[in-house]
Enzyme design. Structure first.
Site, short mmCIF file in Angstrom:
data_model
loop_
_atom_site.label_atom_id
_atom_site.label_comp_id
_atom_site.label_asym_id
_atom_site.label_seq_id
_atom_site.Cartn_x
_atom_site.Cartn_y
_atom_site.Cartn_z
N GLY A 112 1.19 -13.82 5.08
CA GLY A 112 2.57 -13.44 4.73
C GLY A 112 2.57 -12.65 3.43
N GLY A 114 2.68 -12.22 0.04
CA GLY A 114 2.54 -13.12 -1.11
C GLY A 114 3.00 -12.46 -2.39
N ARG A 115 3.03 -11.15 -2.38
CA ARG A 115 3.49 -10.46 -3.59
C ARG A 115 4.27 -9.21 -3.24
NH1 ARG A 115 -1.60 -7.46 -6.22
NH2 ARG A 115 -2.81 -7.09 -4.35
N LYS A 135 6.28 -4.28 -4.44
CA LYS A 135 4.99 -4.97 -4.45
C LYS A 135 4.69 -5.37 -5.89
CE LYS A 135 0.31 -4.58 -2.64
NZ LYS A 135 -0.64 -3.75 -1.88
N ASP A 147 0.01 -15.51 -8.14
CA ASP A 147 1.15 -15.27 -9.01
C ASP A 147 2.19 -14.26 -8.50
OD1 ASP A 147 -0.26 -12.94 -9.27
OD2 ASP A 147 -0.74 -13.19 -11.39
N GLY A 148 1.92 -13.63 -7.37
CA GLY A 148 2.90 -12.69 -6.83
C GLY A 148 2.98 -11.38 -7.59
N ARG A 205 2.50 -5.97 11.08
CA ARG A 205 1.03 -5.84 11.18
C ARG A 205 0.52 -6.47 12.47
NH1 ARG A 205 0.28 -6.45 5.41
NH2 ARG A 205 2.24 -5.68 4.59
N ASP A 274 -4.38 -8.41 9.05
CA ASP A 274 -3.09 -8.42 8.35
C ASP A 274 -2.89 -7.11 7.58
OD1 ASP A 274 -5.33 -9.73 6.94
OD2 ASP A 274 -3.99 -9.73 5.22
N ASP A 284 -2.00 -1.00 2.87
CA ASP A 284 -2.70 -1.90 1.97
C ASP A 284 -3.88 -1.23 1.27
OD1 ASP A 284 -3.59 -4.20 0.62
OD2 ASP A 284 -2.57 -5.40 2.13
P1 AMP Z 1 -4.69 -8.39 0.51
O1 AMP Z 1 -6.15 -8.63 0.26
O2 AMP Z 1 -4.04 -7.55 -0.56
O3 AMP Z 1 -4.41 -7.89 1.87
O4 AMP Z 1 -3.98 -9.81 0.37
C1 AMP Z 1 -4.22 -10.86 1.25
C2 AMP Z 1 -3.15 -11.91 1.13
O5 AMP Z 1 -3.12 -12.42 -0.20
C3 AMP Z 1 -1.74 -11.42 1.44
O6 AMP Z 1 -1.04 -12.46 2.07
C4 AMP Z 1 -1.19 -11.14 0.07
O7 AMP Z 1 0.21 -11.23 0.04
C5 AMP Z 1 -1.81 -12.26 -0.75
N1 AMP Z 1 -1.95 -11.91 -2.17
C6 AMP Z 1 -2.81 -11.03 -2.71
N2 AMP Z 1 -2.65 -10.97 -4.05
C7 AMP Z 1 -1.67 -11.84 -4.36
C8 AMP Z 1 -1.03 -12.27 -5.58
N3 AMP Z 1 -1.39 -11.77 -6.76
N4 AMP Z 1 -0.05 -13.16 -5.47
C9 AMP Z 1 0.33 -13.68 -4.30
N5 AMP Z 1 -0.23 -13.35 -3.12
C10 AMP Z 1 -1.22 -12.45 -3.16
MG MG Z 2 -2.67 -7.19 2.69
#
Ligand code: AMP
Ligand code: MG
Length: 509
Positions: A112, A114-115, A135, A147-148, A205, A274, A284
């Site tokens: 989902g 996350g940020r 983002k 931390d989002g 996705r 994802d 991404d």
């Molecule tokens: P990504 O590698 O960017 O595709 O991220 C994989 C997952 O980790 C996704 O669900 C993102 O929303 C979550 N995510 C990545 N970085 C953060 C962050 N700093 N805070 C919260 N969720 C994160």
């Molecule tokens: Mg991603």
């Protein structure tokens, strides 16, 4: 991957009294539709952005603004407020999207946004639909322990690359603008938080479908598919098997976008399901990289120790990911139909790859030997470690009636092999009735001079971290015309200098 911060966080505080009355000019003419949000809380969660301290605009993409019909030259104040969650129009309903996915081949049952949060889905006066997404605007119910936030460094990379990919003609999410701030964000070292306003027609996705199929929720799978067909692929509605057509559509678009990547030397780096768009967009931008010296096994992501997402594996991984999507769609498809559809991927990809490379080499007509000619050219580059972008670009200046330009010949250290290939190429050109001038013109519009080399991004990042955003702006401007000579900027077409030889990038930051 989770090399982001692992501090505990409460869910976001509401934005500090969001100003519902803030100036409307940035958004005038846009109609809020929120189709995805209206699918309800099984598909997303309501969230609110969490502001950064002392926000300031880094850059605005005029090309992205034009997509929305916005004049980017107006007062940026309201835009900063929008990106910083301090201006939330009444009709906006920020949501974080729910999805799952296969990360590096392993199933993760829930991920989902996350940020990221979709502020709203809007329609422009020309009937284009865009989801406006922040983002880095703070945690969501899907942040797990992170931390989002997004740091300035990774936000600049995503901003520049998504706009550069668009200018290269490659389907991608877009970026309207980004803000920097004084908020401290903890990664391997303390960095500053930034927020990007990302735009895509839809952010759904492959993993969105996988999630509901894995939970045995066929109705939700159907709802998602119907949503896609209704709003994005209405022409499929009347097909005998619309869901199969939808799957085929994703297969075709994925074949196309991967062929696009392969034809500019782009490595995505984290092709988890994802991070795969059902609209065939590049989505991404994390540890991505453009290849320099041609190396089919190039791995841009330094956390990818097994090279799962190496450059030459991208087509196979796309196939694997499409199979995962097929599983996600199974509630709507017959297994045999799904299998048959995905079997076509290889052929579709090969065709797309061939067409792009024929254009890059300036070849027209259907000559069976062309496959070998393309392959020999790529092998020649591999053996001699020639810069992928510069070799194709230099070849554009080759003429059958003049000496081989030095800028081309000088790239190849083993001139014997190069000459032999050039002879074959010259004979092949003789088979087509296209003048050198016309071929060169066409090749120059298929082979970019400027790509986002890692060291260029790094230069812009280092300056921005010191408060000087001018290099971000300049790079965005140069990369928005990648096929133009822009002689005054030729130094931006140079390969990595010694100081930057060991730059490394890894997962989310
Ligand atoms: P990504 O590698 O960017 O595709 O991220 C994989 C997952 O980790 C996704 O669900 C993102 O929303 C979550 N995510 C990545 N970085 C953060 C962050 N700093 N805070 C919260 N969720 C994160
Ligand atoms: Mg991603």
């Amino acid at each position: 991957m989770s090399d982001h911060s692992t501090q505990n966080h409460e869910l976001p505080e509401p934005a500090k009294s969001p100003n519902k009355l803030a100036p409307k000019e940035w958004l005038s003419g846009l109609k809020t539709v929120n189709h995805f949000a209206q699918l309800g809380n099984q598909f997303s969660s309501k969230v609110l952005p969490l502001s950064l301290d002392n926000p300031r605009i880094v850059d605005i993409s005029p090309e992205a603004a034009a997509e929305l019909g916005i004049d980017e030259n107006q007062n940026t104040g309201p835009l900063v407020d929008l990106l910083n969650g301090e201006y939330l129009p009444e009709s906006f309903e920020p949501i974080a999207m729910l999805y799952a996915g296969h990360q590096f081949g392993s199933w993760v049952q829930q991920l989902g946004d996350g940020r990221a949060m979709i502020l709203a889905q809007i329609e422009t006066p020309s009937d284009n639909m865009w989801e406006l997404q922040l983002k880095g605007a703070g945690p969501t119910p899907y942040s797990r322990q992170a931390d989002g936030r997004a740091v300035l460094r990774s936000t600049i990379r995503e901003y520049l690359c998504s706009e550069a990919m668009h200018a290269l003609g490659i389907p991608t999410t877009r970026a309207l603008a980004l803000i920097d701030s004084d908020t401290r964000v903890y990664r391997e070292e303390v960095e500053t938080g930034a927020i990007l306003l990302r735009m895509a027609a839809s952010h759904i996705r492959f993993g969105s479908f996988e999630l509901f199929a894995s939970r045995n929720q066929p109705e939700q799978v159907r709802t998602l598919a119907d949503h896609l067909i209704e709003h994005y692929r209405p022409e499929l509605k009347d097909d005998a098997l619309p869901y199969l057509s939808l799957y085929r559509d994703v297969i075709q678009r994925t074949a196309d976008v991967i062929a696009d990547w392969q034809s500019v030397g782009f490595s995505h780096g984290v092709m988890n399901t994802d991070n795969m768009s059902v609209l065939g967009l590049t989505i991404d931008y994390g540890p991505f990289g453009f290849m320099e010296a041609y190396d089919p096994g190039f791995v841009c992501n330094h956390s990818d120790h097994n090279g799962r997402y190496a450059f030459n594996k991208q087509p196979d991984i796309a196939w694997w990911n499409l199979a995962a999507l097929g599983n996600g769609l199974l509630p709507l498809l017959e297994l045999d139909q799904a299998k048959q559809a995905i079997e076509e991927f290889g052929g579709l990809y090969q065709l797309a790859f061939r067409n792009r490379h024929l254009k890059k080499l300036g070849l027209v007509g259907d000559v069976p030997e062309d496959d070998a000619l393309i392959e020999d050219w790529l092998n020649l580059m591999t053996q001699q470690k020639v810069d992928f972008t510069n070799a194709f670009r230099a070849l554009c200046h080759f003429s059958t009636e003049a000496d081989t330009p030095a800028e081309l010949a000088d790239l190849f250290t083993n001139s014997g092999d190069f000459r032999r290939w050039l002879e074959k190429y010259t004979s092949r050109l003789a088979l087509q009735e296209v003048s050198d001038i016309d071929r060169q013109r066409q090749m120059l519009s298929s082979n970019p001079k400027y790509i986002l080399r890692n060291y260029l991004a790094e230069n812009a990042i280092v300056k921005a971290q010191q408060g000087d955003y001018s290099e971000v702006v300049k790079l965005r401007q140069i990369l928005s015309h990648p096929f133009d000579e822009q002689r005054e900027h030729s130094s931006y077409a140079k390969t990595t200098p010694a100081w930057a030889a060991n730059l490394s990038v890894s997962c989310s930051s």
